[in-house]
Design a protein around this motif. Structure first.
Motif, mmCIF file in Angstrom:
data_model
loop_
_atom_site.group_PDB
_atom_site.id
_atom_site.type_symbol
_atom_site.label_atom_id
_atom_site.label_comp_id
_atom_site.label_asym_id
_atom_site.label_seq_id
_atom_site.Cartn_x
_atom_site.Cartn_y
_atom_site.Cartn_z
ATOM 1 N N ARG A 79 10.079 26.616 30.614
ATOM 2 C CA ARG A 79 10.012 28.078 30.622
ATOM 3 C C ARG A 79 10.166 28.630 32.036
ATOM 4 O O ARG A 79 10.952 29.560 32.269
ATOM 5 N N LEU A 125 4.706 26.567 26.962
ATOM 6 C CA LEU A 125 5.504 27.793 27.121
ATOM 7 C C LEU A 125 4.620 28.990 27.437
ATOM 8 O O LEU A 125 4.993 29.878 28.196
ATOM 9 N N ARG A 126 3.431 28.993 26.836
ATOM 10 C CA ARG A 126 2.542 30.143 27.020
ATOM 11 C C ARG A 126 1.635 30.011 28.228
ATOM 12 O O ARG A 126 0.976 30.980 28.604
ATOM 13 N N LEU A 127 1.604 28.820 28.812
ATOM 14 C CA LEU A 127 0.675 28.575 29.912
ATOM 15 C C LEU A 127 1.052 29.411 31.136
ATOM 16 O O LEU A 127 2.203 29.412 31.548
ATOM 17 N N PHE A 150 1.628 32.396 31.616
ATOM 18 C CA PHE A 150 2.699 33.381 31.478
ATOM 19 C C PHE A 150 2.155 34.790 31.711
ATOM 20 O O PHE A 150 1.097 35.146 31.210
#
Lengths: 308, 284
Positions: B114, B211-213, B215
């Motif tokens: 990401r 992916l969400r880390l 963000f």
């Protein structure tokens, strides 16, 4: 042609904008899973970042939504917790390491309080609260896990202790001749084992000879004499059995007699139990004594021998 | 010995000067010409920008043409951008998986994929690809119109050639490149996920978790800011190079090559500058 261009461009722009907005919301955790805010305040939270997981008893129930340093020097952390999870009353929050490389997570640990005091030395039992923390409440900070520096300090102290032990061992074993003594002990042990082996071999030889002698003696015995002896012993045993049976029968009979005597039935029992008989017998004996005394004193009164 | 030049000395030819002085004169003369040429180029581009801003006042001229350029620059580039982004995402995720050493969380694969795509590879590679595909076409089109005197004909017909040719391309560039970047990022992330799911031991949950880390939405804004700058740079540079193309097919070819080179270098410079100014704000 121009209208077709406009439609195609419009579709592309719309799709791209939708992908951008939806993708951003998805990456930011917002808009898809319903969640509610909780708050925590820490004195130390190095490397704590937005998006890191919030774990309740090890299960991810949310994520870090915001990290802000307040003017008093504390770290105000906003947690976003999924609506399907509730935080039990008494839960504490702490920043814990996740992996070896500085990743962090917020660990929510259920309370360890109990209404009853635990016994001395026994671990405190888990409590199972029936109430939950309200939405938007601040979760109190728990006792943080040891940092890397503290762990290094402990390892350092252990290393120092180990070094001291090694030095003492070296002093004892090398400088004061411990290794030499140990080698001598091992050599003596080896010699002792050799002697024991020799003794065992001698004993084994003697045992073999004894067994051979015993075998010869056993083979020299007369089997016919042994058979007759055994027959005699069997007969004697049979006689003994018969005798025993007779004795048992006699004993049984005697027991029944004694039982009758004890119950008071029968002549003997009545004789034994009746005091009147005893008294009459004593009176009869007394009279017999007086009669005998009278007979002795006056024999002619009773004995009158006439010859012709 | 007097150091004052005599009147005759000022008119001596340079070739008659002693060797060190002669080369010193050549050097400074070259530097002066280079500097003058540089400022001249900058000045021409500033004038060109001024013409563009002036032409923005003629929406009747450029608006009808903008949609067609949007289709050419944006929609027609989707396949190329999608293919590039899919391979970049897949390879980034796959290579990251095999660079992990024991103890590293598998979600790092999603995180690195990401961050690579959103912060750098998505905007940059999309812009570089578009500089080749769209920028070269832009320069060649306008350059051909210049060398075939179609631009002069437009002026004769009272059309503003900048409003007619450059403004639609500029508007299309600065709007379509960010949208193409979004498509590229989404494609790369999706194909990265498919690749790690099919070819590695990383689970989809690990990948999405990564992916969400860390963000924050500003990471997307950062990518869009860069893409807007890149798209504007491609459109302006390539339009200008076509607009000032020299006579003949060779001139058009030279302008096209120069447009691609300059726009690529400018894209890299803008990338570095945006990172310099905006990267500190990317920390979650």
């Amino acid at each position: 042609m121009k209208r077709r261009d406009e439609v195609i461009v419009g579709v592309f722009v719309t799709l791209a904008v939708v992908i951008g907005i939806v993708g951003t919301l998805w990456l930011a955790h917002r808009g898809f899973s319903r969640s509610y805010p909780m708050y925590a305040r820490f004195a130390w939270g190095s490397n704590l970042k937005v998006g890191q997981p919030v774990l309740l008893a090890g299960v991810q129930v949310g994520y870090v939504d915001k990290v802000a340093l307040n003017p008093k020097g504390f770290l105000d952390v906003t947690l976003s917790v999924d609506k399907q999870w509730k935080i039990p009353e008494g839960t504490t929050a702490l920043v814990q390491n996740e992996g070896f490389f500085g990743d962090k997570s917020i660990a929510l640990k259920p309370c360890l309080r109990t209404t009853a005091l635990p016994k001395p030395g026994a671990p405190a039992p888990l409590c199972y609260p029936s109430t939950f923390m309200p939405t938007g409440d601040t979760i109190p900070a728990g006792v943080p896990s040891p940092s890397v520096d503290q762990l290094i300090g402990r390892v350092d102290s252990m290393s120092t202790a180990l070094s001291t032990v090694v030095q003492a061992v070296r002093l004892q074993m090398v400088q004061q001749g411990g290794i030499k003594d140990l080698r001598q002990t091992i050599a003596s042990t080896n010699a002792l084992v050799a002697q024991l082996n020799q003794v065992a071999a001698d004993q084994s030889r003697g045992l073999t000879l004894t067994l051979n002698t015993l075998r010869r003696s056993v083979s020299a015995l007369d089997s016919a004499a042994i058979d007759s002896t055994v027959h005699n012993m069997q007969a004697a045993s049979a006689n003994m059995n018969a005798l025993t049976r007779n004795l048992q029968e006699t004993s049984t009979h005697l027991n029944s007699v004694m039982a009758k005597v004890e119950t008071g039935n029968g002549t003997v029992a009545r004789l034994l139990d009746d005091p009147g008989v005893y008294n009459e017998l004593r009176g009869s004996l007394a009279r017999l004594d007086s009669l005998l005394a009278d007979v002795k004193a006056n024999p002619k009164r009773y004995i009158n021998v006439k010859v012709f | 010995m007097s150091t004052t030049l005599r009147r005759d000395d000022r008119h001596r030819p340079t070739s008659s000067l002693p060797l060190p002085q002669r080369y010193a004169v050549y050097f400074f003369r070259g530097m002066a010409r280079w500097g003058a040429g540089l400022f001249e180029e900058i000045g021409r581009r500033v004038y060109f920008l001024r013409e563009i801003f002036r032409a923005l006042g003629e929406p009747r001229t450029y608006l009808p043409l903008t949609v067609a350029q949007m289709r050419t620059i944006g929609v027609d580039s989707i396949p190329l951008v999608g293919i590039v982004a899919a391979f970049i995402g897949a390879v980034t995720a796959y290579q990251t998986t095999f660079q992990l050493f024991p103890g590293v969380q598998l979600s790092v694969v999603g995180w690195i994929t990401r961050q690579s795509l959103v912060l750098e590879l998505g905007p940059l590679l999309t812009a570089l690809v578009l500089a080749g595909r769209v920028g070269a076409r832009m320069t060649a089109e306008i350059g051909t119109m210049r060398v075939t005197e179609q631009i002069d004909a437009l002026e004769t017909l009272a059309y503003d050639p900048v409003a007619y040719l450059v403004v639609p391309r500029t508007i299309s560039g600065l709007t379509m490149v960010p949208l193409l970047t979004i498509v590229a990022i989404a494609t790369g992330i999706v194909f990265g996920g498919i690749t790690v799911l099919l070819a590695t031991k990383v689970r989809l949950a690990d990948y999405t978790s990564g992916l969400r880390l860390t963000f924050i939405p500003f990471q997307i804004y950062y990518a869009l800011i860069k893409a807007t700058l890149f798209g504007t740079a491609i459109a302006l540079i390539c339009s200008y190079e076509g607009y000032v193309a020299e006579t003949g097919a060779e001139g058009v070819g030279r302008s096209t090559a120069r447009a691609v080179v300059i726009s690529s270098v400018v894209i890299l410079l803008l990338d570095a500058l945006t990172a310099l100014y905006l990267a500190p704000k990317l920390a979650a």
